[in-house]
Design a protein around this motif. Structure first.
Motif, PDB file in Angstrom:
ATOM      1  N   CYS A 268       0.859  -1.175   0.000  1.00  0.00           N
ATOM      2  CA  CYS A 268       0.000   0.000   0.000  1.00  0.00           C
ATOM      3  C   CYS A 268       0.894   1.223   0.000  1.00  0.00           C
ATOM      4  O   CYS A 268       1.873   1.277   0.762  1.00  0.00           O
ATOM      5  CB  CYS A 268      -0.919   0.038   1.224  1.00  0.00           C
ATOM      6  N   GLY A 269       0.583   2.197  -0.840  1.00  0.00           N
ATOM      7  CA  GLY A 269       1.379   3.411  -0.893  1.00  0.00           C
ATOM      8  C   GLY A 269       0.536   4.604  -1.274  1.00  0.00           C
ATOM      9  O   GLY A 269      -0.693   4.532  -1.345  1.00  0.00           O
ATOM     10  N   TYR A 270       1.214   5.707  -1.565  1.00  0.00           N
ATOM     11  CA  TYR A 270       0.454   6.918  -1.850  1.00  0.00           C
ATOM     12  C   TYR A 270      -0.285   6.856  -3.181  1.00  0.00           C
ATOM     13  O   TYR A 270      -1.264   7.572  -3.390  1.00  0.00           O
ATOM     14  CB  TYR A 270       1.319   8.175  -1.733  1.00  0.00           C
ATOM     15  N   ALA A 271       0.135   5.986  -4.089  1.00  0.00           N
ATOM     16  CA  ALA A 271      -0.623   5.814  -5.334  1.00  0.00           C
ATOM     17  C   ALA A 271      -1.927   5.051  -5.105  1.00  0.00           C
ATOM     18  O   ALA A 271      -2.788   5.000  -5.983  1.00  0.00           O
ATOM     19  CB  ALA A 271       0.221   5.089  -6.379  1.00  0.00           C
ATOM     20  N   ASP A 272      -2.081   4.462  -3.930  1.00  0.00           N
ATOM     21  CA  ASP A 272      -3.332   3.796  -3.556  1.00  0.00           C
ATOM     22  C   ASP A 272      -4.246   4.723  -2.760  1.00  0.00           C
ATOM     23  O   ASP A 272      -5.393   4.366  -2.491  1.00  0.00           O
ATOM     24  CB  ASP A 272      -3.027   2.552  -2.713  1.00  0.00           C
ATOM     25  N   GLY A 273      -3.712   5.881  -2.359  1.00  0.00           N
ATOM     26  CA  GLY A 273      -4.494   6.832  -1.596  1.00  0.00           C
ATOM     27  C   GLY A 273      -4.030   7.008  -0.169  1.00  0.00           C
ATOM     28  O   GLY A 273      -4.585   7.832   0.567  1.00  0.00           O
ATOM     29  N   TYR A 274      -2.987   6.257   0.244  1.00  0.00           N
ATOM     30  CA  TYR A 274      -2.459   6.429   1.594  1.00  0.00           C
ATOM     31  C   TYR A 274      -1.599   7.691   1.603  1.00  0.00           C
ATOM     32  O   TYR A 274      -0.831   7.929   0.673  1.00  0.00           O
ATOM     33  CB  TYR A 274      -1.630   5.213   2.009  1.00  0.00           C
ATOM     34  N   PRO A 275      -1.684   8.525   2.634  1.00  0.00           N
ATOM     35  CA  PRO A 275      -0.993   9.809   2.593  1.00  0.00           C
ATOM     36  C   PRO A 275       0.541   9.681   2.671  1.00  0.00           C
ATOM     37  O   PRO A 275       1.074   9.056   3.585  1.00  0.00           O
ATOM     38  CB  PRO A 275      -1.526  10.537   3.828  1.00  0.00           C
ATOM     39  N   ARG A 276       1.238  10.264   1.708  1.00  0.00           N
ATOM     40  CA  ARG A 276       2.695  10.218   1.690  1.00  0.00           C
ATOM     41  C   ARG A 276       3.294  10.913   2.903  1.00  0.00           C
ATOM     42  O   ARG A 276       4.369  10.548   3.391  1.00  0.00           O
ATOM     43  CB  ARG A 276       3.222  10.872   0.402  1.00  0.00           C
ATOM     44  N   HIS A 277       2.599  11.924   3.412  1.00  0.00           N
ATOM     45  CA  HIS A 277       3.134  12.687   4.540  1.00  0.00           C
ATOM     46  C   HIS A 277       2.913  11.999   5.892  1.00  0.00           C
ATOM     47  O   HIS A 277       3.281  12.558   6.929  1.00  0.00           O
ATOM     48  CB  HIS A 277       2.514  14.087   4.566  1.00  0.00           C
ATOM     49  N   ALA A 278       2.329  10.820   5.895  1.00  0.00           N
ATOM     50  CA  ALA A 278       2.170  10.073   7.151  1.00  0.00           C
ATOM     51  C   ALA A 278       3.531   9.524   7.560  1.00  0.00           C
ATOM     52  O   ALA A 278       4.083   8.643   6.906  1.00  0.00           O
ATOM     53  CB  ALA A 278       1.171   8.941   6.968  1.00  0.00           C
ATOM     54  N   LEU A 279       4.079  10.040   8.630  1.00  0.00           N
ATOM     55  CA  LEU A 279       5.425   9.652   9.039  1.00  0.00           C
ATOM     56  C   LEU A 279       5.388   8.575  10.113  1.00  0.00           C
ATOM     57  O   LEU A 279       4.328   8.068  10.486  1.00  0.00           O
ATOM     58  CB  LEU A 279       6.186  10.887   9.533  1.00  0.00           C
ATOM     59  N   THR A 280       6.555   8.206  10.596  1.00  0.00           N
ATOM     60  CA  THR A 280       6.685   7.161  11.605  1.00  0.00           C
ATOM     61  C   THR A 280       5.705   7.366  12.755  1.00  0.00           C
ATOM     62  O   THR A 280       5.580   8.467  13.293  1.00  0.00           O
ATOM     63  CB  THR A 280       8.120   7.150  12.156  1.00  0.00           C
ATOM     64  N   GLY A 281       5.005   6.304  13.108  1.00  0.00           N
ATOM     65  CA  GLY A 281       4.091   6.342  14.240  1.00  0.00           C
ATOM     66  C   GLY A 281       2.634   6.344  13.873  1.00  0.00           C
ATOM     67  O   GLY A 281       1.771   6.220  14.751  1.00  0.00           O
ATOM     68  N   THR A 282       2.315   6.473  12.587  1.00  0.00           N
ATOM     69  CA  THR A 282       0.914   6.412  12.179  1.00  0.00           C
ATOM     70  C   THR A 282       0.366   5.013  12.493  1.00  0.00           C
ATOM     71  O   THR A 282       0.982   4.014  12.136  1.00  0.00           O
ATOM     72  CB  THR A 282       0.776   6.707  10.678  1.00  0.00           C
ATOM     73  N   PRO A 283      -0.769   4.916  13.186  1.00  0.00           N
ATOM     74  CA  PRO A 283      -1.274   3.598  13.604  1.00  0.00           C
ATOM     75  C   PRO A 283      -1.692   2.736  12.424  1.00  0.00           C
ATOM     76  O   PRO A 283      -2.178   3.225  11.403  1.00  0.00           O
ATOM     77  CB  PRO A 283      -2.467   3.936  14.500  1.00  0.00           C
ATOM     78  N   ILE A 284      -1.508   1.437  12.600  1.00  0.00           N
ATOM     79  CA  ILE A 284      -1.835   0.449  11.580  1.00  0.00           C
ATOM     80  C   ILE A 284      -2.081  -0.871  12.298  1.00  0.00           C
ATOM     81  O   ILE A 284      -1.498  -1.129  13.354  1.00  0.00           O
ATOM     82  CB  ILE A 284      -0.670   0.343  10.560  1.00  0.00           C
ATOM     83  N   LEU A 285      -2.970  -1.696  11.781  1.00  0.00           N
ATOM     84  CA  LEU A 285      -3.265  -2.987  12.409  1.00  0.00           C
ATOM     85  C   LEU A 285      -2.562  -4.105  11.649  1.00  0.00           C
ATOM     86  O   LEU A 285      -2.654  -4.183  10.423  1.00  0.00           O
ATOM     87  CB  LEU A 285      -4.774  -3.268  12.399  1.00  0.00           C
ATOM     88  N   VAL A 286      -1.880  -4.956  12.398  1.00  0.00           N
ATOM     89  CA  VAL A 286      -1.239  -6.155  11.837  1.00  0.00           C
ATOM     90  C   VAL A 286      -1.792  -7.355  12.583  1.00  0.00           C
ATOM     91  O   VAL A 286      -1.706  -7.418  13.810  1.00  0.00           O
ATOM     92  CB  VAL A 286       0.290  -6.100  11.978  1.00  0.00           C
ATOM     93  N   GLY A 288      -4.691  -7.883  13.344  1.00  0.00           N
ATOM     94  CA  GLY A 288      -5.704  -7.424  14.285  1.00  0.00           C
ATOM     95  C   GLY A 288      -5.176  -6.700  15.497  1.00  0.00           C
ATOM     96  O   GLY A 288      -5.947  -6.327  16.378  1.00  0.00           O
ATOM     97  N   ARG A 289      -3.851  -6.497  15.564  1.00  0.00           N
ATOM     98  CA  ARG A 289      -3.251  -5.792  16.711  1.00  0.00           C
ATOM     99  C   ARG A 289      -2.541  -4.536  16.244  1.00  0.00           C
ATOM    100  O   ARG A 289      -2.001  -4.473  15.154  1.00  0.00           O
ATOM    101  CB  ARG A 289      -2.279  -6.704  17.463  1.00  0.00           C
ATOM    102  N   MET A 290      -2.511  -3.529  17.122  1.00  0.00           N
ATOM    103  CA  MET A 290      -1.978  -2.230  16.756  1.00  0.00           C
ATOM    104  C   MET A 290      -0.472  -2.268  16.578  1.00  0.00           C
ATOM    105  O   MET A 290       0.263  -2.911  17.330  1.00  0.00           O
ATOM    106  CB  MET A 290      -2.340  -1.195  17.826  1.00  0.00           C
ATOM    107  N   SER A 291      -0.031  -1.568  15.555  1.00  0.00           N
ATOM    108  CA  SER A 291       1.380  -1.325  15.345  1.00  0.00           C
ATOM    109  C   SER A 291       1.526   0.099  14.813  1.00  0.00           C
ATOM    110  O   SER A 291       0.625   0.919  14.980  1.00  0.00           O
ATOM    111  CB  SER A 291       1.976  -2.360  14.383  1.00  0.00           C
ATOM    112  N   ARG A 292       2.673   0.374  14.160  1.00  0.00           N
ATOM    113  CA  ARG A 292       2.915   1.723  13.660  1.00  0.00           C
ATOM    114  C   ARG A 292       3.674   1.650  12.344  1.00  0.00           C
ATOM    115  O   ARG A 292       4.400   0.683  12.075  1.00  0.00           O
ATOM    116  CB  ARG A 292       3.737   2.536  14.667  1.00  0.00           C
ATOM    117  N   THR A 293       3.487   2.690  11.525  1.00  0.00           N
ATOM    118  CA  THR A 293       4.268   2.770  10.299  1.00  0.00           C
ATOM    119  C   THR A 293       5.663   3.273  10.631  1.00  0.00           C
ATOM    120  O   THR A 293       5.896   3.911  11.663  1.00  0.00           O
ATOM    121  CB  THR A 293       3.614   3.726   9.282  1.00  0.00           C
ATOM    122  N   LEU A 294       6.589   3.006   9.704  1.00  0.00           N
ATOM    123  CA  LEU A 294       7.990   3.420   9.877  1.00  0.00           C
ATOM    124  C   LEU A 294       8.462   4.135   8.615  1.00  0.00           C
ATOM    125  O   LEU A 294       8.281   3.637   7.505  1.00  0.00           O
ATOM    126  CB  LEU A 294       8.900   2.208  10.124  1.00  0.00           C
ATOM    127  N   GLY A 295       9.056   5.297   8.777  1.00  0.00           N
ATOM    128  CA  GLY A 295       9.689   5.976   7.665  1.00  0.00           C
ATOM    129  C   GLY A 295       8.714   6.557   6.666  1.00  0.00           C
ATOM    130  O   GLY A 295       7.539   6.770   6.945  1.00  0.00           O
TER     131      GLY A 295
END
Length: 355
Positions: A268-286, A288-295
């Protein structure tokens, strides 16, 4: 097939409309379905929101599509007509245009519709975007009533801070004070006003965001409001990397590991509609459990922290927003709004329609 997918629930939209109606009292509801129904698809929204009293769109094309789909309810054109050539289609399709500048009056005067139409008069009560000045309300209302081909008039305004602490009173009271003497129906409530300020309920309310299961507020979740997410953006982990302390990941190496760790690569990336400016720490589920994006988010991929997800690997499911992860939570972490995330869903993302 690339594993990214948006699941869109018709049933969730129908549920959210029922929630909106529970707040609306005697007011009728225009379901706002502009911008391809906030990214959910106009056809899907037409079915999910079929019980609405009317629909609100931006363009003639959207309105014509709704009519072709069998919609018989009133359709409001939120920015009105953009030229005299749109008057005849308004009459033919039985659309209700919003009038917000004098030029639209001139067009209607010169080319009155062959079939009388309902119009909404928009007044600027403080947002300073579209609308006639409140001080001109008497002249504007009189002129509208005298326009040939106008069957009826409704007054309207729009709130700038209904979802914030400032609220609506600073706009609502001047609006009501100025227009009270006309004896005309009025409309002011968007999603936030409908949910929180019952005094804004005139003849028509215009909910949008809440119909898709997102909260307009920072202090009240969609779940607390009884709303269900209509869109879930999901994908899978397609790669796993092991970083050593000091190593980075992704473009510009914006994230560097402080200790050895595992990193998942998500399709998934910004060409799919995910915001490019979302930096490290944006919540995401893996799984079914919470994690965070990196970089940094790439065009087609993003990275996720698997430090606390020893069971995760290639093929593990990921939720970007939706079921289990409210879109407004992701938006707040990314420094944007849930409106932008939903509307930005790319055409290349496959959609699975749910009941």
């Amino acid at each position: 097939m690339r594993p990214i997918q948006a699941r869109i629930s018709i049933g969730a939209m129908a549920h959210n409309l029922r929630v909106a109606r529970s707040y609306a009292g005697a007011a009728r509801l225009f379901a706002v379905v502009k911008a391809n129904a906030y990214g959910h698809g106009l056809s899907r929204a037409r079915r999910g929101l079929a019980a609405a009293d009317g629909f609100a769109v931006l363009t003639l094309e959207e309105a014509a599509n709704l009519r072709q789909m069998g919609v018989e309810q009133p359709i409001l054109l939120l920015e009105g007509i953009f030229g005299a050539d749109e008057i005849a289609p308004c009459a033919e399709l039985e659309l209700w245009p919003v009038l917000h500048h004098a030029g639209q009056f001139d067009w209607l005067r010169r080319q009155p519709p062959v079939r009388p139409i309902q119009v909404f008069l928009k007044f600027d009560s403080g947002m300073h975007r579209l609308g006639f000045p409140l001080a001109e309300h008497a002249a504007v209302a009189a002129r509208a009533r005298n326009l040939p081909g106008v069957a009826g008039v409704t007054l309207m305004t729009h709130f700038a801070q209904a979802d914030e602490g400032a609220g609506v009173d600073w706009q609502l009271q001047p609006f009501l004070h100025e227009v009270a003497g006309h004896g005309l129906p009025w409309s002011s409530a968007n999603s936030a006003a409908l949910l929180r300020y019952p005094e804004t309920l005139g003849a028509w309310a215009r909910p949008g965001l809440m119909l898709y299961g997102a909260s307009p507020f920072t202090d009240a979740s969609a779940e607390l409001l009884g709303l269900r997410p209509a869109m879930t953006l999901q994908s899978e982990i397609i790669g796993v990397q092991s970083l050593q302390a000091g190593e980075g990941v992704g473009y510009s190496q914006l994230f560097r590991a402080k200790r050895p760790m595992r990193v998942g690569v998500v399709a998934c990336g910004y060409a799919d509609g995910y915001p490019r400016h979302a930096l490290t720490g944006t919540p995401i589920l893996v799984n079914g459990r919470m994690s965070r994006t990196l970089g940094r988010v790439s065009m087609d991929m993003l990275c996720v922290d698997l430090s606390e997800h020893a069971d995760a690997g290639i093929g593990s499911p990921v939720v970007l927003w939706g079921e289990g992860l409210p879109v407004e939570t992701v938006a707040a972490a990314a420094g944007t709004s849930s409106y932008e995330l939903l509307c930005a869903l790319a055409a290349r993302v496959p959609v699975l329609e749910m009941d």
